[in-house]
Design an enzyme around this catalytic site. Structure first.
Site: not given
Ligand code: GUN
Length: 295
Positions: A121, A54, A98
């Site tokens: 997200d 990422k 995460q």
């Protein structure tokens, strides 16, 4: 019929190039550089790889990116305080924690502590609610990637019967909400089947588009797919393979070789949906920066 192999890797490269153009425009017009911060708790190797990729993708698109690594024994309170600080940090338009998180941390509470305007997200209940009411702000990356793969291969789901296999919060449920919307690139008739469905094949056989998000290798076999269907494989499963140095290889949820003979288009694993997710995350981060610049 043999299928078109949908190249997610190339499509992701194209989308990342489009995002890079958007980033350059935002910098030139508004003097804003989109920024993404990723928080990684513990040392799960797969998560570390995702987060590193990422970061690299952000920088390639001209964005600012930072990764914060925390030890596996981080407390709920410390993580919440960090997220609260990142919510206020103007360098970051996107805040990503995460998953999975270590067992002492409650994931739902953490996700809910992210500023919904920075929820790139698309997992905060505000993002989910806006999606469900047909007014999405940030789409979760995997459903957004699947939708793009359908649109960009000329398989617009409008008017089609889409059968989604799997009802997870991160894929099945948001994908159903996304594809049933009365919007361009959606407007499908959506059926969701899952572990509580007695005969999954009876439903997938009726599908113009099958989306597999099961988490089990070979869950979708050729006898479950209609001739000419489009098949999108969201699964990533490890299967033992003594010919590989690692001892395993990655496969999807679809029995690829046999379904390839029947489908009109199919995504491979790896190189299908996977690469699209980072591209969609970058798109969300650009959007978050654009919203904040217009606010
Ligand atoms: N872990 C696996 N996939 C994801 C994702 O899309 N977002 C986050 N935050 N964690 C993940």
């Amino acid at each position: 019929m043999t299928a078109l192999r949908i190249d997610g890797k190339q499509m992701a490269i194209d989308i990342r190039a489009e995002v890079a153009e958007g980033v350059a425009r935002l910098k030139a017009d508004k003097n804003v550089t989109p920024g993404l911060v990723a928080v990684l708790v513990g040392d799960d190797p797969a998560s570390a790889v995702y987060v590193r990729n990422k970061g690299i993708a952000c920088e390639e698109a001209g964005m600012f990116s930072e990764t914060i690594n925390l030890p596996a024994d981080t407390t709920q309170k410390d993580l919440q305080e960090l997220v609260a600080n990142l919510n206020e940090d103007e360098r970051f338009h996107g805040v990503l924690v995460q998953l999975p998180l270590p067992p002492q941390i409650d994931e739902r509470t953490i996700i809910q502590s992210i500023n919904p305007n920075k929820d790139v997200d698309g997992m905060h209940p505000v993002s989910t609610g806006l999606l469900l009411e047909g007014n999405p702000r940030f789409l979760p990356a995997t459903p957004a990637g699947v939708q793009q793969m359908l649109i960009r291969t000329g398989n617009d789901p409008s008017g089609k019967h889409v059968v989604i296999v799997g009802r997870s919060n991160i894929v099945g449920k948001p994908l159903a909400a996304l594809l049933m919307q009365k919007n361009p690139g959606a407007n499908a008739t959506v059926t969701v089947v899952h572990t509580g469905t007695s005969n999954i094949g009876a439903y997938t056989l009726q599908a113009d588009i099958v989306i597999a998000a099961v988490g089990r290798a070979n869950a979708i076999t050729a006898d479950m797919v209609k001739e000419g269907a489009v098949v999108i494989d969201v699964g990533i499963n490890r299967v033992q393979d003594a010919t590989r140095k690692s001892g395993y290889r990655l496969v999807g949820d679809v029995a690829y070789e046999e379904v390839f003979e029947k489908a009109s288009a199919i995504t491979p694993v790896p190189g299908g949906v996977g690469p699209m997710t980072i591209a969609m995350l970058l798109q969300n981060t650009l959007r978050a920066a654009e919203y904040s610049a217009d606010a």
